[in-house]
Design a protein around this motif. Structure first.
Motif, short mmCIF file in Angstrom:
data_model
loop_
_atom_site.label_atom_id
_atom_site.label_comp_id
_atom_site.label_asym_id
_atom_site.label_seq_id
_atom_site.Cartn_x
_atom_site.Cartn_y
_atom_site.Cartn_z
N SER A 120 0.84 -4.52 5.00
CA SER A 120 0.93 -3.21 4.36
C SER A 120 0.87 -2.05 5.35
CB SER A 120 -0.18 -3.07 3.33
OG SER A 120 -1.46 -3.13 3.95
N SER A 121 0.17 -2.21 6.46
CA SER A 121 0.04 -1.11 7.41
C SER A 121 1.35 -0.80 8.13
CB SER A 121 -1.04 -1.42 8.45
OG SER A 121 -0.78 -2.64 9.11
N TYR A 122 2.39 -1.64 7.96
CA TYR A 122 3.68 -1.41 8.60
C TYR A 122 4.71 -0.85 7.63
CZ TYR A 122 1.58 -4.22 12.28
OH TYR A 122 0.73 -4.69 13.25
N ILE A 123 4.30 -0.46 6.44
CA ILE A 123 5.22 0.11 5.45
C ILE A 123 5.14 1.64 5.53
CG2 ILE A 123 5.70 0.37 2.99
CD1 ILE A 123 4.64 -2.48 2.61
N LEU A 124 6.31 2.28 5.73
CA LEU A 124 6.36 3.74 5.79
C LEU A 124 6.79 4.34 4.46
CD1 LEU A 124 6.19 6.34 7.54
CD2 LEU A 124 8.65 6.06 7.95
N ALA A 125 7.81 3.78 3.82
CA ALA A 125 8.33 4.35 2.57
C ALA A 125 9.07 3.27 1.80
CB ALA A 125 9.26 5.53 2.87
N LEU A 126 9.22 3.51 0.49
CA LEU A 126 9.96 2.56 -0.34
C LEU A 126 10.35 3.22 -1.65
CD1 LEU A 126 7.48 0.01 -1.99
CD2 LEU A 126 6.71 2.05 -0.80
N ASP A 127 11.38 2.65 -2.27
CA ASP A 127 11.81 3.09 -3.59
C ASP A 127 10.79 2.65 -4.63
OD1 ASP A 127 14.25 4.52 -3.35
OD2 ASP A 127 15.33 2.66 -2.92
N THR A 128 10.70 3.42 -5.71
CA THR A 128 9.78 3.05 -6.79
C THR A 128 10.25 1.82 -7.56
OG1 THR A 128 10.90 4.61 -8.29
CG2 THR A 128 8.99 5.43 -7.06
N THR A 129 11.49 1.39 -7.34
CA THR A 129 12.00 0.20 -8.03
C THR A 129 11.52 -1.09 -7.39
OG1 THR A 129 13.99 0.40 -6.66
CG2 THR A 129 14.08 1.36 -8.86
N ILE A 130 10.93 -1.01 -6.21
CA ILE A 130 10.42 -2.20 -5.53
C ILE A 130 9.03 -2.54 -6.07
CG2 ILE A 130 9.65 -3.14 -3.32
CD1 ILE A 130 11.88 -1.66 -1.97
N GLN A 131 8.80 -3.80 -6.32
CA GLN A 131 7.52 -4.28 -6.83
C GLN A 131 6.79 -5.03 -5.73
OE1 GLN A 131 9.12 -6.73 -9.89
NE2 GLN A 131 9.62 -5.02 -11.24
N TRP A 132 5.47 -5.11 -5.84
CA TRP A 132 4.71 -5.85 -4.83
C TRP A 132 3.44 -6.41 -5.42
CZ3 TRP A 132 5.14 -0.50 -4.64
CH2 TRP A 132 3.96 0.22 -4.83
N GLN A 133 2.93 -7.43 -4.76
CA GLN A 133 1.64 -8.00 -5.10
C GLN A 133 0.99 -8.52 -3.82
OE1 GLN A 133 2.26 -11.19 -7.85
NE2 GLN A 133 3.39 -12.45 -6.40
N ALA A 134 -0.33 -8.45 -3.80
CA ALA A 134 -1.07 -8.93 -2.64
C ALA A 134 -1.01 -10.45 -2.58
CB ALA A 134 -2.52 -8.46 -2.71
N VAL A 135 -0.90 -10.99 -1.38
CA VAL A 135 -0.92 -12.44 -1.19
C VAL A 135 -2.04 -12.78 -0.21
CG1 VAL A 135 1.53 -12.73 -1.67
CG2 VAL A 135 0.79 -12.31 0.67
N ASP A 136 -2.60 -13.93 -0.39
CA ASP A 136 -3.69 -14.38 0.46
C ASP A 136 -3.24 -15.51 1.37
OD1 ASP A 136 -5.59 -12.63 -0.70
OD2 ASP A 136 -5.87 -14.01 -2.38
N ILE A 137 -3.69 -15.46 2.61
CA ILE A 137 -3.47 -16.53 3.57
C ILE A 137 -4.80 -17.23 3.76
CG2 ILE A 137 -2.80 -17.12 5.93
CD1 ILE A 137 -1.11 -14.60 5.95
N GLU A 138 -4.82 -18.53 3.60
CA GLU A 138 -6.07 -19.26 3.72
C GLU A 138 -6.70 -19.03 5.09
OE1 GLU A 138 -7.83 -23.81 3.25
OE2 GLU A 138 -5.70 -23.41 2.97
#
Length: 242
Positions: A120-138
């Motif tokens: 997430s810290s490498y995201i600058l901007a995005l359209d509101t049409t893009i969806q996201w969800q957090a993922v976990d790495i073991e």
């Protein structure tokens, strides 16, 4: 006045997302669609543009921010709650907005129903049409980068990603493994299988700097690609090894 400095004037164009230069993004707003941008990333703008805080899952519920067991949290979560994965602001109105962050290199990606996992810290901007969800790495709680703030983005729209320097894109082919320093990984194709592993059996591996070890790495297998930047995060905080 004459100077090469004055050659860096604003470029003309009506593209919604375009690069003014490799480290500066130009966003054209037409008064209809909003853009979500990293909070504080605006460096200049023209026209009548409004910047407001983003605290909801998205305009009319189109964006989502959730983990497997938890819905979107408020800006100031209570103890024990996961903080928001993205600190964003809404850009709306008519005009041109210029966005940047620490002179990082910028990359415009057009998603067409693909799935991409990005820190997430490498995201600058995005359209509101893009969806996201957090993922976990073991085991990802051991490291400060991708292990804690990985987001799977999907849908259709434009996403702008930042890297410290020009990135390396490593192709991943079925039956082969690609390894990358966990602190240098920016993102990867969501279809890949990902595992976190220590690059050394040394129990001090989490202290990547100051020891002879390289710390943590991610292994990728499947069919896709991995984005790696030529820079590493600051050392993660010391955490106990279990």
């Amino acid at each position: 006045m004459r100077s090469p400095l004055l050659d860096h004037t604003a470029l003309a164009g009506d593209e919604r997302f375009a690069l003014q230069n490799p480290q500066l993004l130009r966003v054209a707003l037409d008064g209809r669609a909003e853009v979500l941008a990293r909070s504080g990333a605006m460096v200049a703008h023209t026209g009548r543009v409004q910047f407001t805080g983003w605290t909801e899952p998205g305009r009319r519920g189109r964006n989502r921010q959730q983990s497997q067991h938890q819905q979107h949290q408020p800006q100031h979560p209570q103890a024990g709650q996961r903080p928001p994965a993205l600190d964003l602001m809404r850009c709306a109105g008519t005009g041109t907005v210029y966005l940047a962050n620490l002179a990082q290199h910028l990359h415009i990606l057009d998603l067409r129903r693909e799935r991409l996992t990005i820190t997430s810290s490498y995201i600058l901007a995005l359209d509101t049409t893009i969806q996201w969800q957090a993922v976990d790495i073991e085991g990802g709680e051991r490291i400060s980068g991708v292990g804690r703030h990985s987001l799977e983005l999907s849908g259709s729209g434009t996403l702008v990603v930042m890297t410290s320097g020009l990135p390396l894109v490593m192709p991943v082919r079925a039956g082969e493994y690609v390894y990358a320093d966990a602190d240098a990984v920016v993102g990867w194709s969501s279809a890949l299988d990902v595992q976190l592993q220590a690059q050394s059996s040394n129990t001090e591996a989490w202290r990547r700097r100051g020891t002879a070890t390289e710390g943590w790495e991610l292994s990728f297998t499947g069919d896709g690609f991995v984005i790696v930047q030529p820079s590493e995060l600051l050392p993660p905080q010391r955490v106990p090894v279990r």
